[in-house]
Design a protein around this motif. Structure first.
Motif, short mmCIF file in Angstrom:
data_model
loop_
_atom_site.label_atom_id
_atom_site.label_comp_id
_atom_site.label_asym_id
_atom_site.label_seq_id
_atom_site.Cartn_x
_atom_site.Cartn_y
_atom_site.Cartn_z
N ALA A 62 0.83 -1.20 0.00
CA ALA A 62 0.00 0.00 0.00
C ALA A 62 0.87 1.25 0.00
O ALA A 62 0.55 2.24 -0.68
N ALA A 63 1.96 1.23 0.75
CA ALA A 63 2.87 2.37 0.78
C ALA A 63 3.51 2.59 -0.59
O ALA A 63 3.63 3.73 -1.06
N ALA A 64 3.90 1.51 -1.25
CA ALA A 64 4.50 1.62 -2.59
C ALA A 64 3.47 2.14 -3.59
O ALA A 64 3.78 3.02 -4.42
N GLU A 65 2.26 1.64 -3.52
CA GLU A 65 1.19 2.12 -4.40
C GLU A 65 0.95 3.61 -4.21
O GLU A 65 0.76 4.36 -5.17
N SER A 66 0.93 4.04 -2.96
CA SER A 66 0.71 5.45 -2.64
C SER A 66 1.83 6.32 -3.23
O SER A 66 1.58 7.39 -3.77
N ALA A 67 3.05 5.84 -3.11
CA ALA A 67 4.20 6.59 -3.64
C ALA A 67 4.10 6.71 -5.17
O ALA A 67 4.33 7.79 -5.73
N VAL A 68 3.75 5.63 -5.83
CA VAL A 68 3.62 5.65 -7.29
C VAL A 68 2.45 6.54 -7.71
O VAL A 68 2.54 7.31 -8.67
N ARG A 69 1.35 6.47 -6.98
CA ARG A 69 0.18 7.31 -7.29
C ARG A 69 0.55 8.79 -7.19
O ARG A 69 0.15 9.59 -8.02
N ARG A 70 1.33 9.16 -6.18
CA ARG A 70 1.73 10.56 -6.02
C ARG A 70 2.60 11.00 -7.19
O ARG A 70 2.47 12.13 -7.69
N VAL A 71 3.49 10.13 -7.66
CA VAL A 71 4.29 10.45 -8.83
C VAL A 71 3.37 10.67 -10.04
O VAL A 71 3.54 11.62 -10.80
N SER A 72 2.39 9.79 -10.19
CA SER A 72 1.44 9.94 -11.30
C SER A 72 0.71 11.28 -11.22
O SER A 72 0.53 11.95 -12.24
#
Length: 108
Positions: A62-72
């Protein structure tokens, strides 16, 4: 020697290049966030190899997904402020459909 056209020099992935360069601050921020996400995903791989508890693995995912979403989100905002504005100013209203598709893709 054969001369290559600009079209032939394009990568086969269909990728295009921005007309307006990203700021150094944005590039640094995106790189930092991507490195963090990569580190988190590498940590998840290690957790799987170590047979760690599923709940802990899911928390890290979930933390990794959140980080990638913020980059997006950052890249989409940059796209809107630069590429889309430039295209609309040049009379290309079709870019709006592209943006709508991108927004739908990230709204999931």
């Amino acid at each position: 020697m054969e001369e290559r056209t600009a079209e032939a020099a394009q990568p086969s992935c269909g990728c295009r290049h921005k007309h307006t360069p990203r700021s150094e601050a944005l590039q640094a921020d995106v790189q930092k966030r991507l490195n963090r996400a990569i580190g988190q995903l590498n940590g998840v791989k290690a957790m799987i190899d170590d047979n760690r508890y599923c709940g802990d693995v899911l928390t890290q995912l979930a933390a990794a997904e959140s980080a990638v979403r913020r980059v997006s989100e950052l890249v989409l905002e940059e796209h809107m402020r630069t590429c889309v504005v430039e295209e609309v100013r040049q009379g290309n209203d079709e870019v709006i459909e592209e943006v709508m598709g991108l927004m739908r893709r990230f709204a999931k």
